[in-house]
Design a protein around this motif. Structure first.
Motif, PDB file in Angstrom:
ATOM      1  N   ASN A  10       0.690  -0.984   0.029  1.00  0.00           N
ATOM      2  CA  ASN A  10       0.093  -0.160   0.256  1.00  0.00           C
ATOM      3  C   ASN A  10       0.680   1.317   0.245  1.00  0.00           C
ATOM      4  OD1 ASN A  10      -2.535  -1.258   0.783  1.00  0.00           O
ATOM      5  ND2 ASN A  10      -2.472  -1.196   2.619  1.00  0.00           N
ATOM      6  N   ASP A  12       0.939   4.789   1.512  1.00  0.00           N
ATOM      7  CA  ASP A  12      -0.049   4.661   2.975  1.00  0.00           C
ATOM      8  C   ASP A  12      -0.013   7.126   2.926  1.00  0.00           C
ATOM      9  OD1 ASP A  12      -0.447   2.138   3.783  1.00  0.00           O
ATOM     10  OD2 ASP A  12       0.852   2.558   6.188  1.00  0.00           O
ATOM     11  N   GLY A  37       4.001   1.255   2.895  1.00  0.00           N
ATOM     12  CA  GLY A  37       2.681   0.533   3.704  1.00  0.00           C
ATOM     13  C   GLY A  37       2.221  -0.716   3.125  1.00  0.00           C
ATOM     14  N   GLY A  38       1.371  -0.761   3.721  1.00  0.00           N
ATOM     15  CA  GLY A  38       0.371  -2.665   3.082  1.00  0.00           C
ATOM     16  C   GLY A  38       1.495  -2.770   4.474  1.00  0.00           C
ATOM     17  N   LYS A  39       0.245  -4.082   5.075  1.00  0.00           N
ATOM     18  CA  LYS A  39       0.631  -5.671   5.915  1.00  0.00           C
ATOM     19  C   LYS A  39       1.448  -6.149   5.660  1.00  0.00           C
ATOM     20  CE  LYS A  39      -3.850  -4.620   9.336  1.00  0.00           C
ATOM     21  NZ  LYS A  39      -3.158  -3.292   9.719  1.00  0.00           N
ATOM     22  N   ASN A  42       4.964  -4.569   4.776  1.00  0.00           N
ATOM     23  CA  ASN A  42       5.532  -4.652   6.232  1.00  0.00           C
ATOM     24  C   ASN A  42       5.928  -5.480   7.294  1.00  0.00           C
ATOM     25  OD1 ASN A  42       4.895  -1.718   5.681  1.00  0.00           O
ATOM     26  ND2 ASN A  42       2.952  -1.658   7.710  1.00  0.00           N
ATOM     27  N   ALA A  91      -3.607   3.470   1.829  1.00  0.00           N
ATOM     28  CA  ALA A  91      -4.465   3.678   3.197  1.00  0.00           C
ATOM     29  C   ALA A  91      -4.280   4.912   3.235  1.00  0.00           C
ATOM     30  CB  ALA A  91      -3.392   2.726   4.440  1.00  0.00           C
ATOM     31  N   ILE A 103      -7.616   3.601  10.172  1.00  0.00           N
ATOM     32  CA  ILE A 103      -6.601   3.324   9.033  1.00  0.00           C
ATOM     33  C   ILE A 103      -8.311   3.123   7.789  1.00  0.00           C
ATOM     34  CG2 ILE A 103      -5.324   1.766   7.546  1.00  0.00           C
ATOM     35  CD1 ILE A 103      -4.161   1.318   9.801  1.00  0.00           C
ATOM     36  N   LEU A 105      -8.746   1.829   4.150  1.00  0.00           N
ATOM     37  CA  LEU A 105      -8.507   0.940   3.459  1.00  0.00           C
ATOM     38  C   LEU A 105      -8.938   0.491   2.027  1.00  0.00           C
ATOM     39  CD1 LEU A 105      -6.506  -2.832   5.068  1.00  0.00           C
ATOM     40  CD2 LEU A 105      -5.422  -0.925   3.741  1.00  0.00           C
ATOM     41  N   GLU A 136      -5.250  -8.565   3.786  1.00  0.00           N
ATOM     42  CA  GLU A 136      -5.814  -7.329   2.635  1.00  0.00           C
ATOM     43  C   GLU A 136      -5.334  -7.950   1.195  1.00  0.00           C
ATOM     44  OE1 GLU A 136      -2.975  -4.847   4.158  1.00  0.00           O
ATOM     45  OE2 GLU A 136      -4.229  -4.212   5.760  1.00  0.00           O
ATOM     46  N   GLY A 240       2.277  -0.364  11.769  1.00  0.00           N
ATOM     47  CA  GLY A 240       3.485  -1.259  11.477  1.00  0.00           C
ATOM     48  C   GLY A 240       3.994  -1.960  12.214  1.00  0.00           C
ATOM     49  N   ASP A 243       3.282  -5.176  12.340  1.00  0.00           N
ATOM     50  CA  ASP A 243       3.825  -6.163  11.373  1.00  0.00           C
ATOM     51  C   ASP A 243       5.147  -6.157  11.615  1.00  0.00           C
ATOM     52  OD1 ASP A 243       1.154  -5.917   9.801  1.00  0.00           O
ATOM     53  OD2 ASP A 243       2.150  -3.837   9.840  1.00  0.00           O
ATOM     54  N   ALA A 279       5.879   3.427   8.758  1.00  0.00           N
ATOM     55  CA  ALA A 279       5.008   2.270   8.348  1.00  0.00           C
ATOM     56  C   ALA A 279       6.281   1.100   8.441  1.00  0.00           C
ATOM     57  CB  ALA A 279       4.151   1.488   8.126  1.00  0.00           C
TER      58      ALA A 279
HETATM   59  O1  RIB Z   1      -0.301  -2.268   9.700  1.00  0.00           O
HETATM   60  C1  RIB Z   1       0.506  -1.347   9.262  1.00  0.00           C
HETATM   61  C2  RIB Z   1      -0.628  -1.007   7.927  1.00  0.00           C
HETATM   62  O2  RIB Z   1      -2.056  -1.035   7.788  1.00  0.00           O
HETATM   63  C3  RIB Z   1      -0.102  -0.152   6.921  1.00  0.00           C
HETATM   64  O3  RIB Z   1       0.808   0.269   6.326  1.00  0.00           O
HETATM   65  C4  RIB Z   1      -1.614   0.354   6.206  1.00  0.00           C
HETATM   66  O4  RIB Z   1      -1.366  -0.227   5.066  1.00  0.00           O
HETATM   67  C5  RIB Z   1      -2.330  -1.113   6.595  1.00  0.00           C
HETATM   68  O5  RIB Z   1      -2.217  -2.026   5.565  1.00  0.00           O
END
Ligand code: RIB
Length: 298
Positions: A10, A12, A37-39, A42, A91, A103, A105, A136, A240, A243, A279
């Motif tokens: 993602n 962010d 970002g993005g779980k 990360n 996000a 957050i 998404l 996700e 993050g 993560d 993140a």
């Molecule tokens: O866990 C944090 C993440 O959650 C962020 O980076 C966001 O992109 C969402 O996916």
């Protein structure tokens, strides 16, 4: 053990706010910054930073090339990431002065991964490898069933939790990585020990790692319990942190480190991550974690 992380990437958009905007309200943000970002991303950054052999699979649009570059720079294998003709996932993140976030998404390319890409990525892995998933991307059921048939172990971090998670073949999961809310949603229990007992009753072949914010984390392998506290660092942004914990913990598992060591490093790494905004960019290297002089939070 190699780790294939099939997960989100993602962009962010992080807005600093005095307090979260309320329903019906319009509020001004103090600043806006864009981060990777993005779980999924990360967790791959954390896996690679901790020393694991991390392969990231997923999808981005043309606007997501910098995410792939960041992952490559941080040491993950990016050859299984596809470019699709749709926007990259993003996000919208509000961060309060306390460091807490909320957050929103937009899935974008993360939700349009073709089954043939999943098949192709999994065909390169097998027994002795681990598949890591979050919630996700599309196709988690397919990925779990196919990976299980291939003899891979499966680790599931069901974030962000929704009804679809309960429909997954959860009996195939070897490692659950949950926060308390997710544990509660899966078991109906609220107290950490009761969540762990319920998880062990329902999925006896799996191990559960429960993160509890300031109360640290608890790991139950069906036999033994490990407890880990948190470390005292100034909180800038909690995005993050979970993560980072997941990636560091699983990296330790993959290299056969003792559980208490895996938990200690994961806890130290996430304490360092919360002290830096953003993140993926806030995830420390293994060296930084080992050198950090951190005090346990009393
Ligand atoms: O866990 C944090 C993440 O959650 C962020 O980076 C966001 O992109 C969402 O996916």
């Amino acid at each position: 053990m190699r780790i294939l992380n099939f997960g989100s990437l993602n962009v962010d958009h992080v807005y600093r706010v005095e307090r979260f905007v309320q329903p019906g309200e319009t509020a001004a943000a103090r600043s806006l910054r864009l981060f990777a970002g993005g779980k999924g991303l990360n967790q791959s950054v954390a896996l690679a930073a901790a020393g694991a052999q991390a392969f990231h699979a997923g999808a981005v649009g043309a606007d997501g090339e910098f995410l792939v570059e960041l992952l490559r720079d941080r040491g993950a294998d990016v050859s299984l990431i596809r470019r699709l003709d749709v926007p990259t996932g993003h996000a919208i993140i509000q961060v309060e002065d306390s460091g807490q976030n909320c957050i929103l998404l937009y899935g974008g390319a993360n939700r349009q991964i073709p089954p043939e890409q999943m098949e192709d990525a999994l065909s390169r892995f097998g027994k002795g490898d681990l598949l890591l998933l979050q919630n996700e991307i599309n196709g988690n059921r397919f990925l779990m069933e196919r990976a299980f048939d291939l003899g891979m172990e499966i680790a599931l971090n069901p974030s962000p939790m929704d009804g679809a998670v309960r429909e997954l073949p959860l009996e195939k999961v070897s490692w659950f990585l949950l926060n308390q809310g997710e544990g509660q949603a899966l078991t109906g229990e609220q107290a950490p020990d009761r969540i762990l007992e319920a998880m062990a009753r329902r999925w006896p072949d799996s191990r559960t790692l429960l993160t509890l914010g300031r109360q640290g984390s608890v790991l139950w392998d069906g036999d033994r319990i490990w407890r880990q506290g948190i470390y005292d660092t100034p909180v800038a942004d909690t995005t993050g942190a979970g993560d980072t914990f997941t990636g560091y913990f699983l990296s330790g598992v993959a290299s056969g480190e003792p559980m208490d060591r895996c938990l200690e490093l994961a806890s130290k790494a996430s304490a360092l991550a919360v002290s830096v905004p953003g993140a993926a960019g806030s995830i420390p290297t293994r060296d930084q974690v080992l050198r950090a002089d951190l005090r346990p939070l009393k």
